[in-house]
Design a protein around this motif. Structure first.
Motif, PDB file in Angstrom:
ATOM      1  N   LEU A 120      37.749  39.891  53.123  1.00  0.00           N
ATOM      2  CA  LEU A 120      38.394  38.616  52.784  1.00  0.00           C
ATOM      3  C   LEU A 120      39.799  38.790  52.211  1.00  0.00           C
ATOM      4  O   LEU A 120      40.512  37.809  52.020  1.00  0.00           O
ATOM      5  N   ALA A 121      40.167  40.032  51.908  1.00  0.00           N
ATOM      6  CA  ALA A 121      41.456  40.342  51.272  1.00  0.00           C
ATOM      7  C   ALA A 121      41.610  39.602  49.947  1.00  0.00           C
ATOM      8  O   ALA A 121      42.642  39.030  49.636  1.00  0.00           O
ATOM      9  N   VAL A 122      40.513  39.642  49.147  1.00  0.00           N
ATOM     10  CA  VAL A 122      40.504  38.967  47.848  1.00  0.00           C
ATOM     11  C   VAL A 122      40.366  40.006  46.740  1.00  0.00           C
ATOM     12  O   VAL A 122      39.426  40.802  46.730  1.00  0.00           O
ATOM     13  N   LEU A 123      41.313  39.964  45.825  1.00  0.00           N
ATOM     14  CA  LEU A 123      41.316  40.828  44.649  1.00  0.00           C
ATOM     15  C   LEU A 123      40.853  40.004  43.461  1.00  0.00           C
ATOM     16  O   LEU A 123      41.381  38.914  43.218  1.00  0.00           O
ATOM     17  N   SER A 124      39.863  40.493  42.735  1.00  0.00           N
ATOM     18  CA  SER A 124      39.374  39.808  41.536  1.00  0.00           C
ATOM     19  C   SER A 124      39.710  40.651  40.320  1.00  0.00           C
ATOM     20  O   SER A 124      39.406  41.843  40.285  1.00  0.00           O
ATOM     21  N   LEU A 125      40.350  39.997  39.353  1.00  0.00           N
ATOM     22  CA  LEU A 125      40.730  40.677  38.123  1.00  0.00           C
ATOM     23  C   LEU A 125      40.148  39.931  36.932  1.00  0.00           C
ATOM     24  O   LEU A 125      40.256  38.704  36.850  1.00  0.00           O
ATOM     25  N   THR A 126      39.534  40.667  36.016  1.00  0.00           N
ATOM     26  CA  THR A 126      39.031  40.094  34.771  1.00  0.00           C
ATOM     27  C   THR A 126      39.918  40.613  33.648  1.00  0.00           C
ATOM     28  O   THR A 126      40.112  41.822  33.498  1.00  0.00           O
ATOM     29  N   PHE A 127      40.452  39.680  32.881  1.00  0.00           N
ATOM     30  CA  PHE A 127      41.342  40.023  31.786  1.00  0.00           C
ATOM     31  C   PHE A 127      40.545  40.133  30.485  1.00  0.00           C
ATOM     32  O   PHE A 127      39.410  39.666  30.395  1.00  0.00           O
ATOM     33  N   HIS A 128      41.137  40.742  29.487  1.00  0.00           N
ATOM     34  CA  HIS A 128      40.445  40.947  28.220  1.00  0.00           C
ATOM     35  C   HIS A 128      40.097  39.636  27.521  1.00  0.00           C
ATOM     36  O   HIS A 128      39.213  39.620  26.666  1.00  0.00           O
ATOM     37  N   ASN A 129      40.747  38.544  27.887  1.00  0.00           N
ATOM     38  CA  ASN A 129      40.414  37.247  27.297  1.00  0.00           C
ATOM     39  C   ASN A 129      39.153  36.655  27.926  1.00  0.00           C
ATOM     40  O   ASN A 129      38.725  35.562  27.581  1.00  0.00           O
ATOM     41  N   GLY A 130      38.555  37.379  28.893  1.00  0.00           N
ATOM     42  CA  GLY A 130      37.320  36.950  29.521  1.00  0.00           C
ATOM     43  C   GLY A 130      37.505  36.142  30.795  1.00  0.00           C
ATOM     44  O   GLY A 130      36.544  35.854  31.498  1.00  0.00           O
ATOM     45  N   ARG A 131      38.719  35.776  31.116  1.00  0.00           N
ATOM     46  CA  ARG A 131      38.973  34.988  32.314  1.00  0.00           C
ATOM     47  C   ARG A 131      39.090  35.893  33.540  1.00  0.00           C
ATOM     48  O   ARG A 131      39.706  36.945  33.486  1.00  0.00           O
ATOM     49  N   THR A 132      38.500  35.418  34.642  1.00  0.00           N
ATOM     50  CA  THR A 132      38.566  36.131  35.911  1.00  0.00           C
ATOM     51  C   THR A 132      39.324  35.282  36.909  1.00  0.00           C
ATOM     52  O   THR A 132      39.106  34.071  36.990  1.00  0.00           O
TER      53      THR A 132
END
Length: 72
Positions: free
Chosen positions: A22-34
């Protein structure tokens, strides 16, 4: 195929994964948001994996360059 969620050593990002089909990158930040970033080439993912600083690479090559949405 989605890669396993990888925990990363970064002051900004805590985990990441990539779906090559799908060419989708998922990133989760330290604030808990993805966030999911769309139409991300595999080369960007590959370079992110070996970046000296994941946060700097994100700021320089991903942030404000790809459409994204927050994952609930």
């Amino acid at each position: 195929m989605t890669t396993q969620r990888l925990e990363v050593d970064s002051t900004a990002i805590s985990a990441m994964s990539y779906d090559a089909e799908l060419a989708v990158l998922s990133l989760t930040f330290h604030n808990g948001r993805t966030y999911s970033y769309r139409a991300v080439p595999t080369t960007i993912w590959t370079q992110l994996l070996v970046a000296e600083s994941v946060g700097t690479y994100f700021n320089d090559f991903i942030r404000n360059r790809f459409d994204y949405s927050r994952v609930a």
